[in-house]
Enzyme design. Structure first.
Site, PDB file in Angstrom:
ATOM      1  N   GLU A 188      40.255  36.255  36.515  1.00 41.89           N
ATOM      2  CA  GLU A 188      38.868  35.860  36.272  1.00 41.89           C
ATOM      3  C   GLU A 188      37.884  36.858  36.858  1.00 41.89           C
ATOM      4  O   GLU A 188      36.808  37.068  36.311  1.00 41.89           O
ATOM      5  CB  GLU A 188      38.622  34.451  36.855  1.00 41.89           C
ATOM      6  CG  GLU A 188      37.444  33.736  36.253  1.00 41.89           C
ATOM      7  CD  GLU A 188      37.158  32.397  36.932  1.00 41.89           C
ATOM      8  OE1 GLU A 188      37.951  31.938  37.785  1.00 41.89           O
ATOM      9  OE2 GLU A 188      36.110  31.806  36.598  1.00 41.89           O
ATOM     10  N   ARG A 213      47.334  32.637  48.405  1.00 41.53           N
ATOM     11  CA  ARG A 213      47.224  31.180  48.517  1.00 41.53           C
ATOM     12  C   ARG A 213      48.470  30.468  48.026  1.00 41.53           C
ATOM     13  O   ARG A 213      48.810  29.385  48.523  1.00 41.53           O
ATOM     14  CB  ARG A 213      45.981  30.697  47.757  1.00 41.53           C
ATOM     15  CG  ARG A 213      44.696  31.021  48.487  1.00 41.53           C
ATOM     16  CD  ARG A 213      43.493  30.723  47.641  1.00 41.53           C
ATOM     17  NE  ARG A 213      43.109  31.848  46.825  1.00 41.53           N
ATOM     18  CZ  ARG A 213      42.515  31.756  45.642  1.00 41.53           C
ATOM     19  NH1 ARG A 213      42.264  30.577  45.132  1.00 41.53           N
ATOM     20  NH2 ARG A 213      42.170  32.837  44.985  1.00 41.53           N
TER      21      ARG A 213
HETATM   22  O1  LIG Z   1      45.101  32.458  36.278  1.00 40.55           O
HETATM   23  P1  LIG Z   1      44.468  33.676  36.874  1.00 40.55           P
HETATM   24  O2  LIG Z   1      43.189  34.053  36.198  1.00 40.55           O
HETATM   25  O3  LIG Z   1      45.411  34.825  36.953  1.00 40.55           O
HETATM   26  O4  LIG Z   1      44.020  33.308  38.349  1.00 40.55           O
HETATM   27  C1  LIG Z   1      44.805  32.591  39.245  1.00 40.55           C
HETATM   28  C2  LIG Z   1      45.109  33.384  40.469  1.00 40.55           C
HETATM   29  O5  LIG Z   1      43.902  33.794  41.121  1.00 40.55           O
HETATM   30  C3  LIG Z   1      43.991  33.514  42.501  1.00 40.55           C
HETATM   31  O6  LIG Z   1      44.603  34.554  43.215  1.00 40.55           O
HETATM   32  P2  LIG Z   1      43.897  35.856  43.777  1.00 40.55           P
HETATM   33  O7  LIG Z   1      44.413  37.021  42.981  1.00 40.55           O
HETATM   34  O8  LIG Z   1      42.426  35.666  43.848  1.00 40.55           O
HETATM   35  O9  LIG Z   1      44.565  36.026  45.199  1.00 40.55           O
HETATM   36  P3  LIG Z   1      44.549  35.312  46.637  1.00 40.55           P
HETATM   37  O10 LIG Z   1      45.495  34.140  46.539  1.00 40.55           O
HETATM   38  O11 LIG Z   1      45.085  36.410  47.476  1.00 40.55           O
HETATM   39  O12 LIG Z   1      43.148  34.889  46.982  1.00 40.55           O
HETATM   40  C4  LIG Z   1      44.865  32.280  42.548  1.00 40.55           C
HETATM   41  O13 LIG Z   1      45.455  32.092  43.826  1.00 40.55           O
HETATM   42  C5  LIG Z   1      45.884  32.566  41.477  1.00 40.55           C
HETATM   43  O14 LIG Z   1      46.990  33.331  41.965  1.00 40.55           O
HETATM   44  N1  LIG Z   2      37.582  30.116  40.014  1.00 39.51           N
HETATM   45  C1  LIG Z   2      38.640  30.352  40.795  1.00 39.51           C
HETATM   46  N2  LIG Z   2      38.734  29.748  41.991  1.00 39.51           N
HETATM   47  C2  LIG Z   2      39.788  29.978  42.794  1.00 39.51           C
HETATM   48  N3  LIG Z   2      40.805  30.776  42.471  1.00 39.51           N
HETATM   49  C3  LIG Z   2      40.734  31.391  41.285  1.00 39.51           C
HETATM   50  N4  LIG Z   2      41.587  32.253  40.676  1.00 39.51           N
HETATM   51  C4  LIG Z   2      41.056  32.598  39.504  1.00 39.51           C
HETATM   52  N5  LIG Z   2      39.891  31.986  39.288  1.00 39.51           N
HETATM   53  C5  LIG Z   2      39.676  31.220  40.407  1.00 39.51           C
END
Ligand SMILES: O=P(O)(O)OC[C@H]1O[C@H](OP(=O)(O)OP(=O)(O)O)[C@H](O)[C@@H]1O
Ligand SMILES: Nc1ncnc2[nH]cnc12
Length: 174
Positions: A99, A62
């Site tokens: 998370e 994202r």
């Molecule tokens: O602060 P944190 O607890 O580390 O979480 C934040 C991260 O989690 C999500 O990514 P995700 O790894 O779900 O990947 P995506 O963008 O591929 O969905 C979001 O886009 C951040 O990169």
């Molecule tokens: N609650 C949440 N929603 C979307 N992206 C996340 N990345 C980590 N926690 C998330």
């Protein structure tokens, strides 16, 4: 509606995704609204100002969506930080908790020249694990991390406390 209200209105809460107990912040309605999407890109570019950054780092997946147009409007280069195994050349890597699981991210070892000013861009700051790992990778590659810009900060997860002295700019905090 102001930008803060527009962002809050266009981010959808999905309960128990991707696992029970997590309220997932779904940005797809915001991205589908060109006014909201452009407003977010412009707000991040304007906060820092053109000419203040050499490279924008976007975090898969994202983060890419926001970071690429921000790099374009900054007049800065774009560097992808990807999930392990996706970058073709030599990389540095870091593992971390988030998370809803654990993850390993990588950056190309030659992505930065020493002292380059680097802004990290992502959609969400939650526990801070991803941001901390990305900042470590930039530093390992010789870049100078000037800050982290995110669309949304989930303050109840305490991400700011885990990312040390990284300068954080978030458009919306919940
Ligand atoms: O602060 P944190 O607890 O580390 O979480 C934040 C991260 O989690 C999500 O990514 P995700 O790894 O779900 O990947 P995506 O963008 O591929 O969905 C979001 O886009 C951040 O990169
Ligand atoms: N609650 C949440 N929603 C979307 N992206 C996340 N990345 C980590 N926690 C998330």
């Amino acid at each position: 509606m102001d930008l803060d209200g527009l962002i809050r209105d266009r981010i959808r809460d999905v309960v128990d995704y991707p696992k029970p107990g997590v309220v997932f912040k779904d940005i797809t309605p915001l991205l589908a609204d060109h006014v909201a999407f452009a407003g977010v890109v412009d707000a991040i570019v304007n906060h820092h100002g053109r000419g203040t950054v050499d490279k924008i780092v976007g975090i898969e997946a994202r983060g890419f969506i926001l970071a690429a147009p921000i790099a374009y409007h900054f007049g800065a280069g774009f560097v992808p930080v990807r999930k392990k195994g996706k970058l073709p050349s030599a990389t540095y890597e870091r593992s971390y908790d988030l998370e809803y699981g654990t993850e390993t991210i990588e950056v190309h070892a030659d992505a930065f020249t020493p002292g380059e000013r680097v802004l990290i861009v992502d959609d969400v700051l939650a526990t801070g694990g991803t941001a901390r790992a990305a900042a470590d990778l930039v530093a390992r590659g010789g870049g100078d991390v000037v800050g982290l810009s995110v669309l949304m900060e989930l303050s109840f997860l305490g991400g700011r406390d885990r990312i040390g002295n990284l300068d954080v700019h978030s458009l919306v905090t919940v």
